[in-house]
Write a protein that holds these residues in place. Structure first.
Motif, PDB file in Angstrom:
ATOM      1  N   VAL A 216       0.872  -1.170   0.000  1.00 41.24           N
ATOM      2  CA  VAL A 216       0.000   0.000   0.000  1.00 41.24           C
ATOM      3  C   VAL A 216       0.912   1.223   0.000  1.00 41.24           C
ATOM      4  CG1 VAL A 216      -1.831   1.249   1.200  1.00 41.24           C
ATOM      5  CG2 VAL A 216      -1.762  -1.254   1.303  1.00 41.24           C
TER       6      VAL A 216
ATOM      7  N   VAL B 107      -7.055  -4.979  -6.125  1.00 40.62           N
ATOM      8  CA  VAL B 107      -6.551  -3.608  -5.971  1.00 40.62           C
ATOM      9  C   VAL B 107      -7.699  -2.627  -5.761  1.00 40.62           C
ATOM     10  CG1 VAL B 107      -5.431  -1.711  -7.229  1.00 40.62           C
ATOM     11  CG2 VAL B 107      -4.364  -3.979  -7.159  1.00 40.62           C
TER      12      VAL B 107
ATOM     13  N   SER C  56      -1.784   4.381  -3.960  1.00 38.71           N
ATOM     14  CA  SER C  56      -2.034   3.204  -4.790  1.00 38.71           C
ATOM     15  C   SER C  56      -1.869   1.930  -3.976  1.00 38.71           C
ATOM     16  CB  SER C  56      -1.087   3.170  -5.996  1.00 38.71           C
ATOM     17  OG  SER C  56       0.247   2.980  -5.560  1.00 38.71           O
ATOM     18  N   VAL C  57      -2.378   0.854  -4.540  1.00 35.61           N
ATOM     19  CA  VAL C  57      -2.213  -0.485  -3.976  1.00 35.61           C
ATOM     20  C   VAL C  57      -1.649  -1.348  -5.090  1.00 35.61           C
ATOM     21  CG1 VAL C  57      -3.424  -2.511  -3.070  1.00 35.61           C
ATOM     22  CG2 VAL C  57      -4.111  -0.221  -2.331  1.00 35.61           C
TER      23      VAL C  57
ATOM     24  N   VAL D  37      -3.869   7.308   0.776  1.00 40.49           N
ATOM     25  CA  VAL D  37      -3.405   6.189  -0.053  1.00 40.49           C
ATOM     26  C   VAL D  37      -3.247   6.673  -1.492  1.00 40.49           C
ATOM     27  CG1 VAL D  37      -3.982   3.902  -0.932  1.00 40.49           C
ATOM     28  CG2 VAL D  37      -4.522   4.504   1.433  1.00 40.49           C
TER      29      VAL D  37
ATOM     30  N   THR E 279      -8.052  -0.703  -2.246  1.00 37.51           N
ATOM     31  CA  THR E 279      -7.899   0.752  -2.333  1.00 37.51           C
ATOM     32  C   THR E 279      -9.067   1.433  -1.624  1.00 37.51           C
ATOM     33  OG1 THR E 279      -6.655   0.579  -4.397  1.00 37.51           O
ATOM     34  CG2 THR E 279      -7.658   2.710  -3.904  1.00 37.51           C
ATOM     35  N   ARG E 280     -10.277   0.960  -1.868  1.00 35.14           N
ATOM     36  CA  ARG E 280     -11.460   1.517  -1.178  1.00 35.14           C
ATOM     37  C   ARG E 280     -11.355   1.336   0.332  1.00 35.14           C
ATOM     38  NH1 ARG E 280     -14.088  -1.111  -5.305  1.00 35.14           N
ATOM     39  NH2 ARG E 280     -14.614  -2.841  -3.917  1.00 35.14           N
TER      40      ARG E 280
END
Length: 143
Positions: free
Chosen positions: A62, A108, A126-127, A124, A112-113
């Motif tokens: 993350v 992802v 990106s994942v 955040v 991400t949510r």
């Protein structure tokens, strides 16, 4: 044998100074951390027609925006993992024609949510799924 200009006392002093400055330099380097947290590996189920056919171990990173209090968000690593496990069991990230990997795009998007809900908005960036390893090699029917 020491050269004529260097005494044992000078050598001892030089070694003591090197010993003292070494750990300080190492401590400075250890404070240099990236703006990310790597989750401990998570085993996600591959469920097909209500039947468990495999587990895939995923390694996820993350990434966070610059300026984030990284120590605060790193402490949330267990929460990220928990969210991933819950999502993976609620709606498995199954690739229909490959039971040895998970659907990275779905994983992802879901994490991400959830990570944004855990950390708050604009934290955040990106994942990323960095690696996948199936528990066993299974043959997908029709493949």
């Amino acid at each position: 044998m020491l050269s004529s200009g260097m005494s044992y006392r000078a050598l001892t002093l030089a070694l003591a100074l090197l010993t003292l400055t070494g750990p300080a330099h190492a401590a400075e380097k250890s404070r240099e951390v990236g703006q990310y947290v790597d989750l401990q590996p998570v085993a996600l189920p591959i469920v097909v027609q209500g039947r468990l056919v495999n587990y895939v171990f995923v390694y996820v990173r993350v990434n966070f925006r610059n300026g984030v209090d990284i120590a605060r968000v790193r402490d949330k690593e267990p929460m990220f993992r928990d969210a991933l496990v819950r999502q993976g069991h609620r709606t498995p990230f199954v690739v229909p024609n490959d039971w040895k990997r998970v659907d990275e795009a779905k994983l992802v998007a879901a994490l991400t949510r959830d990570a944004a809900a855990i950390t708050g908005p604009n934290v955040v960036s990106s994942v990323v799924v960095t690696s996948q390893a199936p528990q066993k090699s299974v043959i997908t029917p029709g493949a």
